[in-house]
Design a protein around this motif. Structure first.
Motif, PDB file in Angstrom:
ATOM      1  N   THR A 137      32.752  27.034  36.753  1.00  0.00           N
ATOM      2  CA  THR A 137      32.410  27.569  35.433  1.00  0.00           C
ATOM      3  C   THR A 137      31.441  28.750  35.544  1.00  0.00           C
ATOM      4  O   THR A 137      31.638  29.791  34.903  1.00  0.00           O
ATOM      5  N   LEU A 138      30.401  28.592  36.359  1.00  0.00           N
ATOM      6  CA  LEU A 138      29.425  29.666  36.521  1.00  0.00           C
ATOM      7  C   LEU A 138      30.057  30.921  37.112  1.00  0.00           C
ATOM      8  O   LEU A 138      29.831  32.035  36.634  1.00  0.00           O
ATOM      9  N   ILE A 139      30.861  30.726  38.167  1.00  0.00           N
ATOM     10  CA  ILE A 139      31.497  31.870  38.819  1.00  0.00           C
ATOM     11  C   ILE A 139      32.408  32.612  37.842  1.00  0.00           C
ATOM     12  O   ILE A 139      32.344  33.841  37.703  1.00  0.00           O
ATOM     13  N   GLY A 140      33.270  31.860  37.162  1.00  0.00           N
ATOM     14  CA  GLY A 140      34.240  32.485  36.268  1.00  0.00           C
ATOM     15  C   GLY A 140      33.592  33.251  35.124  1.00  0.00           C
ATOM     16  O   GLY A 140      33.938  34.413  34.854  1.00  0.00           O
ATOM     17  N   LEU A 141      32.639  32.615  34.431  1.00  0.00           N
ATOM     18  CA  LEU A 141      31.997  33.260  33.293  1.00  0.00           C
ATOM     19  C   LEU A 141      31.142  34.451  33.731  1.00  0.00           C
ATOM     20  O   LEU A 141      31.132  35.500  33.074  1.00  0.00           O
ATOM     21  N   PHE A 142      30.440  34.287  34.834  1.00  0.00           N
ATOM     22  CA  PHE A 142      29.561  35.354  35.320  1.00  0.00           C
ATOM     23  C   PHE A 142      30.361  36.589  35.729  1.00  0.00           C
ATOM     24  O   PHE A 142      29.999  37.730  35.387  1.00  0.00           O
ATOM     25  N   TYR A 143      31.460  36.379  36.441  1.00  0.00           N
ATOM     26  CA  TYR A 143      32.260  37.515  36.879  1.00  0.00           C
ATOM     27  C   TYR A 143      32.997  38.180  35.723  1.00  0.00           C
ATOM     28  O   TYR A 143      33.161  39.405  35.694  1.00  0.00           O
ATOM     29  N   ALA A 144      33.460  37.382  34.766  1.00  0.00           N
ATOM     30  CA  ALA A 144      34.128  37.959  33.599  1.00  0.00           C
ATOM     31  C   ALA A 144      33.153  38.834  32.811  1.00  0.00           C
ATOM     32  O   ALA A 144      33.487  39.952  32.389  1.00  0.00           O
ATOM     33  N   LEU A 145      31.929  38.321  32.627  1.00  0.00           N
ATOM     34  CA  LEU A 145      30.904  39.082  31.906  1.00  0.00           C
ATOM     35  C   LEU A 145      30.559  40.373  32.644  1.00  0.00           C
ATOM     36  O   LEU A 145      30.434  41.444  32.037  1.00  0.00           O
ATOM     37  N   SER A 146      30.433  40.284  33.965  1.00  0.00           N
ATOM     38  CA  SER A 146      30.048  41.460  34.756  1.00  0.00           C
ATOM     39  C   SER A 146      31.158  42.508  34.796  1.00  0.00           C
ATOM     40  O   SER A 146      30.892  43.719  34.753  1.00  0.00           O
ATOM     41  N   ALA A 147      32.411  42.060  34.890  1.00  0.00           N
ATOM     42  CA  ALA A 147      33.538  43.000  34.866  1.00  0.00           C
ATOM     43  C   ALA A 147      33.616  43.687  33.503  1.00  0.00           C
ATOM     44  O   ALA A 147      33.910  44.891  33.414  1.00  0.00           O
TER      45      ALA A 147
ATOM     46  N   PRO B 100      38.755  41.704  33.209  1.00  0.00           N
ATOM     47  CA  PRO B 100      37.834  40.592  32.930  1.00  0.00           C
ATOM     48  C   PRO B 100      38.548  39.339  32.434  1.00  0.00           C
ATOM     49  O   PRO B 100      38.119  38.214  32.710  1.00  0.00           O
ATOM     50  N   LEU B 101      39.656  39.523  31.704  1.00  0.00           N
ATOM     51  CA  LEU B 101      40.401  38.373  31.184  1.00  0.00           C
ATOM     52  C   LEU B 101      41.020  37.565  32.320  1.00  0.00           C
ATOM     53  O   LEU B 101      41.184  36.341  32.188  1.00  0.00           O
ATOM     54  N   ALA B 102      41.354  38.208  33.428  1.00  0.00           N
ATOM     55  CA  ALA B 102      41.926  37.495  34.576  1.00  0.00           C
ATOM     56  C   ALA B 102      40.939  36.464  35.112  1.00  0.00           C
ATOM     57  O   ALA B 102      41.323  35.363  35.513  1.00  0.00           O
TER      58      ALA B 102
END
Length: 493
Positions: free
Chosen positions: A246-256, A55-57
């Motif tokens: 911003t939306l893509i990065g935060l959403f995917y980090a949260l989901s991972a 998720p940090l990636a």
């Protein structure tokens, strides 16, 4: 066929057909296919990289791409062209380099779009067979999907945006429900912050983790492609790009992170290696009921359709830009008088997709292991390369004329973003065998990247040919939006 010159649109038609920030964000986020990334790409990333901190990636790359976007957005304020990367490089580094870039872009975007069809065909065939007992070959579903996408691509861009909005909302709600369920009912270790730490990321193959995370952002850069169809592109494109990243990065980090919390940080790698994408559906069913798996599986298909449609539109606009400037056949630069769409380029892309799928089907190749894996990784590699080159183009463009842009936008951000993206590209190249699931000495590890190299060199050589033999065409390279046909009735008012 000559390039069409359209009459200036009326103010009413501009207001009716122009697309805004929300439309472009739908195109961009849809191309990244949220449900596909979370249910398919994220488990694979954990399994292949062995990095609990995956998720940090996503968060790290969000920062990198926001920095890149500072220069990219500045460029979009001064150049409005459906060719985006092509026109940016042509005006920043030179016309011949622009043609070389355009050839790489055509390969990359076509590969991404056509490759996704492979996964769609496999999932569609498997779903219909398990639910209804109907056993049809994967390519029948793909050809039907190609036809549907072809019809939408032929029509007005705002119709495409409405379709994508519906599909995107559906898949986003599915992922949000999954995420909420994992945090409300976490696995054996509770809600742990371990997956967000550098130590957890560095314990695995960091390079592979970043490559998988970068694949989740594919499509974020496509906002500028729709500049000619925007209301006030100087403001719309930068805002849409920043918002989408911003939306893509935060959403995917949260989901991972949610996936790791649901399985447990100490078990996530082993669980993904055992179950693959099935882990997403299994964890969802455990907390949301058995119906979740069936519903999510259907929405997984719509997620793929949304990505396919978004990439189809991007490819059609690249071909349009090149046709308009006579780098490719002029017929590709035609605009439909009613729909304002690049209908000839759209039809050409539809035909190429169908032909490619038929070739893979006749050859009896596996749609996931070959069509999907080979082409999407080829496309992702090409797009990462293009991002790094565009960073250099931004520097070159503003070196001649600052155009009122701040030092951060025209120099510092492009340098930082370009260096970071070049490092990601080198990492992807070194880990290409891992991404393909191939042996280290497999010929695919050099044949596929070689396709991009050959395309780029061929484009560069063709650009030099145009300079020597067709100077009137060469002069217009990267400047096609300044005169000639324009997309849609929805240009800036």
């Amino acid at each position: 066929m000559a390039v069409e010159q359209l009459d200036p649109p009326s103010a009413d038609s501009r207001a009716g057909h122009g697309i805004g920030v929300s439309h472009i964000v739908f195109f961009v986020v849809a191309a990244s296919a949220p449900l596909t990334v979370v249910a398919g790409g994220t488990p694979q990333a954990f399994a292949v990289s062995g990095a609990v901190g995956f998720p940090l990636a996503f968060l790290a790359l969000t920062v990198v791409l926001i920095v890149f976007s500072a220069g990219y957005a500045a460029m979009s304020r001064h150049i409005t062209n459906a060719g985006a990367f092509y026109s940016y490089v042509a005006q920043g580094l030179g016309r011949s380099f622009g043609v070389g870039t355009s050839f790489v872009a055509l390969i990359a975007y076509n590969a991404m779009q056509i490759g996704i069809y492979g996964l769609f065909g496999f999932i569609a065939a498997d779903t219909v067979k398990s639910q209804f007992g109907l056993d049809l070959p994967w390519w029948t579903y793909v050809l039907a999907c190609i036809a549907a996408v072809g019809v939408l691509g032929y029509r007005r861009i705002d119709l495409n945006a409405k379709v994508l909005a519906v599909l995107l909302v559906i898949e986003t709600v599915t992922v949000v429900a999954f995420d909420a369920a994992q945090f409300l009912d976490p696995g054996p270790q509770g809600i742990s912050a371990t997956p967000l730490t550098w130590d957890a990321l560095s314990t695995g193959a960091v390079g592979a983790a970043f490559c998988f995370a970068m694949a989740g952002f594919m499509g974020f850069e496509s906002g500028a492609i729709y500049g000619e169809e925007c209301r006030n592109p100087r403001r719309t494109i930068p805002r849409a790009t920043y918002l989408a990243v911003t939306l893509i990065g935060l959403f995917y980090a949260l989901s991972a992170w949610a996936l790791a919390v649901g399985a447990g940080p100490d078990r996530i790698v082993a669980a993904t290696r055992e179950q693959g994408p099935g882990l997403f559906f299994a964890l969802g069913e455990q907390r949301l009921g058995s119906a979740f798996g069936d519903i999510a599986n259907v929405f997984f298909l719509t997620s793929l359709v949304a990505a396919i449609l978004s990439f189809h539109n991007a490819v059609a606009r690249y071909s349009f830009a090149l046709g308009r400037e006579h780098v490719l056949p002029a017929a590709l630069g035609a605009v439909h008088r009613r729909h304002g769409s690049p209908h000839v380029s759209s039809l050409a892309q539809t035909g190429l997709a169908a032909l490619t799928v038929i070739v893979f089907a006749v050859a009896g190749l596996d749609p996931v292991a070959t069509l999907f894996t080979w082409l999407t990784n080829l496309g992702a590699l090409g797009i990462i390369f293009l991002l790094a080159v565009v960073s250099a183009a931004v520097i070159g463009f503003f070196a001649r004329d600052k155009r009122g842009e701040r030092l951060w936008n025209r120099m510092i951000a492009p340098v930082l973003g370009g260096v970071a993206l070049a490092a990601v590209f080198a990492t992807a190249l070194l880990n290409f065998d891992v991404l393909l699931g191939a042996a280290k000495d497999s010929s695919l590890t050099w044949i596929l990247p070689g396709v991009l190299l050959v395309a780029g060199l061929a484009g560069l050589a063709f650009g030099l040919f145009l300079k020597a033999r067709r100077p009137h065409v060469y002069t217009a390279i990267g400047h096609g939006a300044e005169e000639g046909a324009h997309l849609s009735d929805g240009r800036s008012s």
